[in-house]
Design a protein around this motif. Structure first.
Motif, PDB file in Angstrom:
ATOM      1  N   VAL A 217       3.472   7.228  62.921  1.00  0.00           N
ATOM      2  CA  VAL A 217       2.567   7.574  61.894  1.00  0.00           C
ATOM      3  C   VAL A 217       3.309   6.712  60.748  1.00  0.00           C
ATOM      4  N   ARG A 218       4.019   5.878  61.442  1.00  0.00           N
ATOM      5  CA  ARG A 218       3.830   4.876  60.276  1.00  0.00           C
ATOM      6  C   ARG A 218       3.244   3.416  60.918  1.00  0.00           C
ATOM      7  N   LEU A 219       2.893   3.533  61.453  1.00  0.00           N
ATOM      8  CA  LEU A 219       1.653   2.487  61.181  1.00  0.00           C
ATOM      9  C   LEU A 219       1.105   2.689  60.864  1.00  0.00           C
ATOM     10  N   ALA A 220       0.131   3.908  60.740  1.00  0.00           N
ATOM     11  CA  ALA A 220      -0.528   3.912  60.063  1.00  0.00           C
ATOM     12  C   ALA A 220      -0.336   4.398  58.376  1.00  0.00           C
ATOM     13  N   ARG A 221       1.084   4.465  58.054  1.00  0.00           N
ATOM     14  CA  ARG A 221       1.299   4.300  56.449  1.00  0.00           C
ATOM     15  C   ARG A 221       1.370   3.144  55.994  1.00  0.00           C
ATOM     16  N   ASP A 222       1.226   2.022  56.757  1.00  0.00           N
ATOM     17  CA  ASP A 222       1.537   0.719  56.817  1.00  0.00           C
ATOM     18  C   ASP A 222      -0.491   0.103  56.613  1.00  0.00           C
ATOM     19  N   LEU A 223      -0.914   0.481  56.874  1.00  0.00           N
ATOM     20  CA  LEU A 223      -2.601   0.702  56.001  1.00  0.00           C
ATOM     21  C   LEU A 223      -2.737   1.634  55.037  1.00  0.00           C
ATOM     22  N   LEU A 224      -2.422   2.432  54.764  1.00  0.00           N
ATOM     23  CA  LEU A 224      -2.662   2.792  53.383  1.00  0.00           C
ATOM     24  C   LEU A 224      -2.010   2.181  52.188  1.00  0.00           C
ATOM     25  N   PRO A 225      -3.160   1.676  51.144  1.00  0.00           N
ATOM     26  CA  PRO A 225      -3.298   0.869  50.273  1.00  0.00           C
ATOM     27  C   PRO A 225      -1.617   1.110  49.503  1.00  0.00           C
ATOM     28  N   SER A 226      -2.002   2.393  48.794  1.00  0.00           N
ATOM     29  CA  SER A 226      -0.919   3.074  47.876  1.00  0.00           C
ATOM     30  C   SER A 226       0.577   3.009  48.696  1.00  0.00           C
ATOM     31  N   THR A 227       0.436   2.347  50.108  1.00  0.00           N
ATOM     32  CA  THR A 227       2.063   2.455  50.234  1.00  0.00           C
ATOM     33  C   THR A 227       3.038   1.499  49.744  1.00  0.00           C
ATOM     34  N   TYR A 228       2.131   0.059  49.274  1.00  0.00           N
ATOM     35  CA  TYR A 228       2.966  -0.907  48.713  1.00  0.00           C
ATOM     36  C   TYR A 228       3.386  -0.776  47.297  1.00  0.00           C
ATOM     37  N   GLY A 229       2.707  -0.044  46.625  1.00  0.00           N
ATOM     38  CA  GLY A 229       3.263   0.333  45.405  1.00  0.00           C
ATOM     39  C   GLY A 229       4.817   1.201  45.376  1.00  0.00           C
ATOM     40  N   VAL A 230       3.971   2.443  46.645  1.00  0.00           N
ATOM     41  CA  VAL A 230       5.290   2.838  46.642  1.00  0.00           C
ATOM     42  C   VAL A 230       6.661   2.541  47.487  1.00  0.00           C
ATOM     43  N   GLU A 231       6.742   1.527  47.801  1.00  0.00           N
ATOM     44  CA  GLU A 231       7.963   0.702  48.611  1.00  0.00           C
ATOM     45  C   GLU A 231       8.617   0.035  47.484  1.00  0.00           C
ATOM     46  N   ALA A 232       7.247  -0.681  46.523  1.00  0.00           N
ATOM     47  CA  ALA A 232       8.000  -1.577  45.647  1.00  0.00           C
ATOM     48  C   ALA A 232       8.841  -0.718  44.133  1.00  0.00           C
ATOM     49  N   PHE A 233       8.398   0.492  43.632  1.00  0.00           N
ATOM     50  CA  PHE A 233       8.840   1.234  42.785  1.00  0.00           C
ATOM     51  C   PHE A 233      10.258   1.711  43.192  1.00  0.00           C
ATOM     52  N   ALA A 234      10.257   2.269  44.513  1.00  0.00           N
ATOM     53  CA  ALA A 234      11.698   3.118  45.061  1.00  0.00           C
ATOM     54  C   ALA A 234      12.489   2.463  45.522  1.00  0.00           C
ATOM     55  N   ARG A 235      12.718   0.982  45.465  1.00  0.00           N
ATOM     56  CA  ARG A 235      12.992  -0.246  46.162  1.00  0.00           C
ATOM     57  C   ARG A 235      13.996  -0.957  44.208  1.00  0.00           C
ATOM     58  N   THR A 236      13.614  -0.107  43.274  1.00  0.00           N
ATOM     59  CA  THR A 236      14.053  -0.550  42.337  1.00  0.00           C
ATOM     60  C   THR A 236      14.916   0.802  41.454  1.00  0.00           C
ATOM     61  N   PHE A 237      14.818   1.355  42.979  1.00  0.00           N
ATOM     62  CA  PHE A 237      15.884   2.703  42.143  1.00  0.00           C
ATOM     63  C   PHE A 237      17.145   2.589  42.910  1.00  0.00           C
ATOM     64  N   ALA A 238      17.611   1.354  43.427  1.00  0.00           N
ATOM     65  CA  ALA A 238      18.840   1.251  44.293  1.00  0.00           C
ATOM     66  C   ALA A 238      19.811   0.385  43.333  1.00  0.00           C
TER      67      ALA A 238
END
Length: 274
Positions: A217-238
């Protein structure tokens, strides 16, 4: 008015008059991309404003409801960041992916593409204008969802300005995908189905914390275009965001957006000539 007989004229003049072809009428200047894009954007924005605002409330309410449900399961940490970031980008997926797939599917089925084909605008302006108009509706809902999520999970609000980059980049990637699905689907019902499946994928793969997902499922998640926007936004909460990774995720999201919009433009040309 005097009439000169043909025999009195030099032979060269008659030959030149017979050989000279008629000059074609001068054509107007070719439509440029950016003025055409702005015109299509304004037209789509004014046309969809009344119909899409209620759906925007639905998308926002859906994302906020998901965060409230996840609040009973997730306490904080990286999982809370993933839930808030994924729910915020889900608003973009609902409008830019789901609704745009439905719009282009209905436009193709009703013959609306013939209208755009007769206009002196480049195909890229039609796709980009419609995608930009639909993505613009996601801005208020995404900001409201992010603020509510930060309040629910106790996350900082200091870096919400990153949404100024996440929304257009994720919106471009998802809007291009939605437009391509709507234009390539042979029937509008199938375009609606594909759009809803894409939004469901953004919901399941974007909102749920990746740490709890199986490897496939993680591999399928990496193929979704919005995943990288989610990851970028999530990193800013650190507490100390890794801005290099944030910029890298945004760059990947932008590249995917360019590719998806190019595919949507090709699909528009393919559908318009049929």
């Amino acid at each position: 008015m005097s009439v000169v007989p043909a025999g009195a004229l030099p032979a060269g003049v008659l030959t030149a008059e017979k050989a000279a072809p008629p000059r074609p009428a001068a054509l107007g200047p070719r439509a440029r991309l950016w003025p055409s894009l702005a015109a299509v954007y304004r037209a789509q924005l004014s046309r969809a404003r009344v119909a899409r605002i209620p759906l925007l409330f639905v998308a926002t309410f859906q994302s906020v409801g998901i965060m409230i449900l996840m609040r009973g399961v997730v306490d904080g940490g990286g999982e809370a960041r993933a839930v808030v970031a994924g729910s915020s980008v889900l608003v973009v997926a609902f409008v830019a992916l789901n609704l745009l797939a439905q719009y282009f599917g209905q436009l193709r089925a009703s013959g609306g593409l013939d209208h755009y084909a007769t206009l002196p605008v480049p195909p890229a302006a039609v796709v980009l204008g419609a995608a930009g108009a639909y993505a613009s509706f996601t801005v208020p809902g995404t900001v409201v969802t992010a603020v509510v999520g930060c309040a629910l999970f106790g996350l900082p609000l200091a870096h919400l300005w990153v949404l100024a980059a996440v929304i257009p980049l994720a919106g471009a990637a998802l809007a291009g995908l939605g437009a391509a699905l709507g234009l390539l689907a042979p029937r509008p019902e199938l375009a609606t189905l594909l759009g809803q499946l894409g939004m469901s994928a953004a919901l399941l793969l974007g909102v749920l914390p990746p740490e709890r997902m199986p490897e496939a499922v993680r591999l399928a998640r990496d193929l979704l275009p919005s995943t990288y926007g989610v990851e970028a936004f999530a990193r800013t909460f650190a507490p100390d965001p890794d801005w290099a990774h944030v910029l890298g995720d945004l760059a990947v999201c932008g590249v995917v957006g360019v590719i998806s919009l190019a595919v949507a433009t090709w699909a528009y040309r393919r559908a318009a000539v049929r």
